[in-house]
Design an enzyme around this catalytic site. Structure first.
Site, PDB file in Angstrom:
ATOM      1  N   ARG A 106       0.829  -1.213   0.000  1.00 43.33           N
ATOM      2  CA  ARG A 106       0.000   0.000   0.000  1.00 43.33           C
ATOM      3  C   ARG A 106       0.861   1.259   0.000  1.00 43.33           C
ATOM      4  NH1 ARG A 106      -2.685  -4.358   1.812  1.00 43.33           N
ATOM      5  NH2 ARG A 106      -4.974  -4.378   1.928  1.00 43.33           N
ATOM      6  N   GLN A 150      -8.466  -7.526   0.352  1.00 41.43           N
ATOM      7  CA  GLN A 150      -7.999  -7.240  -1.011  1.00 41.43           C
ATOM      8  C   GLN A 150      -9.147  -6.691  -1.855  1.00 41.43           C
ATOM      9  OE1 GLN A 150      -6.117 -10.802  -2.460  1.00 41.43           O
ATOM     10  NE2 GLN A 150      -4.362 -10.577  -1.080  1.00 41.43           N
ATOM     11  N   ASP A 209      -3.881 -15.493   7.522  1.00 43.37           N
ATOM     12  CA  ASP A 209      -2.641 -16.031   6.951  1.00 43.37           C
ATOM     13  C   ASP A 209      -1.856 -16.881   7.960  1.00 43.37           C
ATOM     14  OD1 ASP A 209      -3.156 -14.798   4.537  1.00 43.37           O
ATOM     15  OD2 ASP A 209      -2.022 -12.995   5.035  1.00 43.37           O
ATOM     16  N   SER A 250     -12.814  -9.957   2.614  1.00 42.08           N
ATOM     17  CA  SER A 250     -11.525  -9.842   1.937  1.00 42.08           C
ATOM     18  C   SER A 250     -11.038  -8.401   1.914  1.00 42.08           C
ATOM     19  CB  SER A 250     -11.633 -10.358   0.496  1.00 42.08           C
ATOM     20  OG  SER A 250     -10.500  -9.943  -0.243  1.00 42.08           O
ATOM     21  N   ARG A 280      -4.802 -24.315   1.395  1.00 39.27           N
ATOM     22  CA  ARG A 280      -4.025 -24.491   2.625  1.00 39.27           C
ATOM     23  C   ARG A 280      -4.628 -25.508   3.584  1.00 39.27           C
ATOM     24  NH1 ARG A 280      -1.962 -18.190   3.371  1.00 39.27           N
ATOM     25  NH2 ARG A 280      -0.155 -18.461   1.987  1.00 39.27           N
ATOM     26  N   ARG A 315       3.925 -19.821   2.935  1.00 39.62           N
ATOM     27  CA  ARG A 315       3.526 -20.109   4.323  1.00 39.62           C
ATOM     28  C   ARG A 315       3.441 -21.615   4.591  1.00 39.62           C
ATOM     29  NH1 ARG A 315       2.852 -14.820   5.637  1.00 39.62           N
ATOM     30  NH2 ARG A 315       1.494 -13.600   4.287  1.00 39.62           N
TER      31      ARG A 315
HETATM   32  C1  S3P Z   1      -4.160  -9.159   2.240  1.00 44.17           C
HETATM   33  C2  S3P Z   1      -5.402  -9.650   2.518  1.00 44.17           C
HETATM   34  C3  S3P Z   1      -5.670 -11.087   2.747  1.00 44.17           C
HETATM   35  C4  S3P Z   1      -4.390 -11.847   3.057  1.00 44.17           C
HETATM   36  C5  S3P Z   1      -3.276 -11.490   2.123  1.00 44.17           C
HETATM   37  C6  S3P Z   1      -2.962 -10.009   2.211  1.00 44.17           C
HETATM   38  C7  S3P Z   1      -4.021  -7.702   1.995  1.00 44.17           C
HETATM   39  O1  S3P Z   1      -6.234 -11.642   1.600  1.00 44.17           O
HETATM   40  O2  S3P Z   1      -4.633 -13.232   3.009  1.00 44.17           O
HETATM   41  O3  S3P Z   1      -2.104 -12.219   2.423  1.00 44.17           O
HETATM   42  O4  S3P Z   1      -2.877  -7.185   2.007  1.00 44.17           O
HETATM   43  O5  S3P Z   1      -5.048  -7.043   1.793  1.00 44.17           O
HETATM   44  P1  S3P Z   1      -7.843 -11.611   1.332  1.00 44.17           P
HETATM   45  O6  S3P Z   1      -8.242 -10.223   1.140  1.00 44.17           O
HETATM   46  O7  S3P Z   1      -8.023 -12.421   0.080  1.00 44.17           O
HETATM   47  O8  S3P Z   1      -8.436 -12.264   2.540  1.00 44.17           O
END
Ligand code: S3P
Length: 451
Positions: A34, A181, A331, A179, A362, A407
């Site tokens: 970010r 992301q 994670d 999520s 996983r 991981r």
């Molecule tokens: C992340 C969000 C998570 C995480 C990933 C990093 C991020 O994923 O598992 O390692 O930096 O926003 P998801 O948004 O798919 O849960």
């Protein structure tokens, strides 16, 4: 030990004695991505220190450069970014190679969606199997045109080409999956979109995007309502350059933390670890299992809460891990499964459907590897149930396929620290995506590495 294929790098860790020492872990991966993205969108020079120099973050840096940002490395972890301004991203001259990084892919798709450019995203075999529909749906509603490759089970996957639109259509969107992301992709698209972009998250996820957007001067508000957290971003934002100090990654700290808990006699301090409540679920769960983890010197670094963690070897007890806490430790489950293997009794970990679409499945990969190492566990659709050995060493003696998943590799390397026979990871190279210093850090604590 060398594998027949010269391209792969097998690894096993053993612990000749207790782990001891004082270590730091690299910068937070989520925050590092970010910082590069927002620095590249600010007008002027931003400085980032403590940046994670793992492959995933380097993929983001390369992509931002390809879209016009001037990004310079001054020294280890010390980076400088001259941004192009919101709306100023340029058409990349070639496909953006995202490597193994889902975060780079999904967040950058958001950025491109509201710029009048198009970009093709490609990645490695792991990333190319991961679902992109979750970002394609909202970004299409904002007006982006996206062509993806059909994947297994109707998934939309990489390679994909995204053509952005300017002005994009502001969106009000309730996240169907928890999520960060997806949330971040929409917010980043909202930066160059007129009006207000609103994301509602019924279940809270990591809030680094919200914190950093506000830090860069975007007009962003968060309110709590019965339907969830409502995040409102005013678009056509002007971001002001910042100096960002990236704290240590709690997801990386999880490995030495569990290692210290399971190796008899260990006493380890891990300095400068981010303890943002949206990330710190593992500490709470391990403490509830009897883990002796103390937070020292709690402080704030770059707008994020940070502490030093002192961890002693502990007799762990199995618990039912509350599924509602899953996003705050999503994670960390692979290494929690390892901790559970050393607990007395049964640990039940459910509500983890999302683990099936990470860098590998996983749940399946951990269940298979744990069984191969003599740990009793049962795979269920949404999680794993582990019957621990009450602190006894695991039999071990297996070779584990890492499936291009950092991981998975680090979790089984940690398991091997208290195994009767070595646990070998078939290929440790993926560790460099998030934790390039993992092996030397474990050696500094007293582990022995066979490569
Ligand atoms: C992340 C969000 C998570 C995480 C990933 C990093 C991020 O994923 O598992 O390692 O930096 O926003 P998801 O948004 O798919 O849960």
């Amino acid at each position: 030990m060398r594998h027949a294929d010269a391209q792969t790098q097998p690894l096993s860790l053993t612990a000749p004695g207790p782990l001891a020492g004082d270590v730091t872990v690299p910068g937070d991966k989520s925050i590092s991505h970010r910082a590069l993205m927002l620095g590249a969108l600010a007008v002027g020079t931003s400085r980032v220190t403590g940046l994670l120099e793992g492959e995933d973050v380097l993929a983001t840096a390369a992509a931002m450069r390809a879209m016009g940002a001037d990004i310079v490395r001054n020294g280890p972890g010390d980076w400088q970014i001259n941004g192009v301004g919101v709306g100023g991203l340029l058409q990349p001259g070639q496909a953006l190679d995202m490597g193994n990084s889902g975060t780079s892919t999904r967040l950058l798709m958001g950025l491109v969606a509201s710029h009048p450019i198009s970009a093709t995203f490609v990645g490695d075999a792991s990333l190319s199997g991961r679902p992109m529909g979750r970002v394609i749906t909202p970004l299409s509603l904002m007006g982006a045109a996206i062509t993806a490759t059909p994947g297994p089970g109707g998934r939309q996957t990489l390679p994909l080409t995204l053509t952005g639109v300017c002005p994009a259509i502001p969106l009000r969107y309730t996240l169907p999956v928890a999520s960060a992301q997806v949330k971040s992709a929409i917010l980043l698209a909202g930066l160059n979109t007129p009006g207000e972009t609103v994301v509602i998250e019924p279940v809270p996820t990591r809030d680094h995007s919200e914190r950093m957007l506000a830090g860069f001067g975007a007009a962003l508000s968060v309110t709590q309502a019965p339907e969830g957290r409502i995040i409102t971003l005013r678009g056509e934002a002007e971001l002001k350059p910042q100096s960002i100090v990236v704290p240590g990654d709690p997801s990386s700290a999880a490995f030495p933390m569990v290692a210290a808990l399971i190796v008899p006699g260990s006493d380890v301090i891990i300095r400068n670890v981010g303890i943002n409540p949206t990330r710190a679920g593992l500490i709470t769960v391990l403490q509830a299992m009897g883990g002796d983890i103390t937070l020292l010197n709690e402080r704030s670094v770059g707008g994020e809460p940070v502490a030093d963690l002192q961890v002693h070897h502990s007799a762990l007890t199995g618990i039912e891990v509350p599924p509602e806490g899953a996003p705050s430790m999503i994670d960390e489950y692979p290494v929690l499964f390892v901790a559970a293997a050393f607990a007395k009794g049964r640990t039940v970990m459910r509500g983890l459907e999302e683990l099936r679409v990470k860098e590998s499945d996983r749940i399946a990969v951990m269940a298979q590897g744990l069984k191969a190492c003599g740990v009793a566990c049962e795979e269920v659709e949404d999680g794993l149930i582990v019957d621990g050995r009450g602190g006894d060493p695991v039999p071990g003696g297996a070779t584990i396929a890492a499936h291009l998943d950092h991981r998975i590799a680090m979790s089984f390397a940690v398991l091997g620290l208290n195994a009767r026979a070595p646990v070998t990871i078939d290929d440790a190279r993926p560790i460099a995506t998030s934790f390039p210093t993992f092996v030397p850090m474990m050696e500094a604590l007293g582990a022995a590495a066979q490569r």
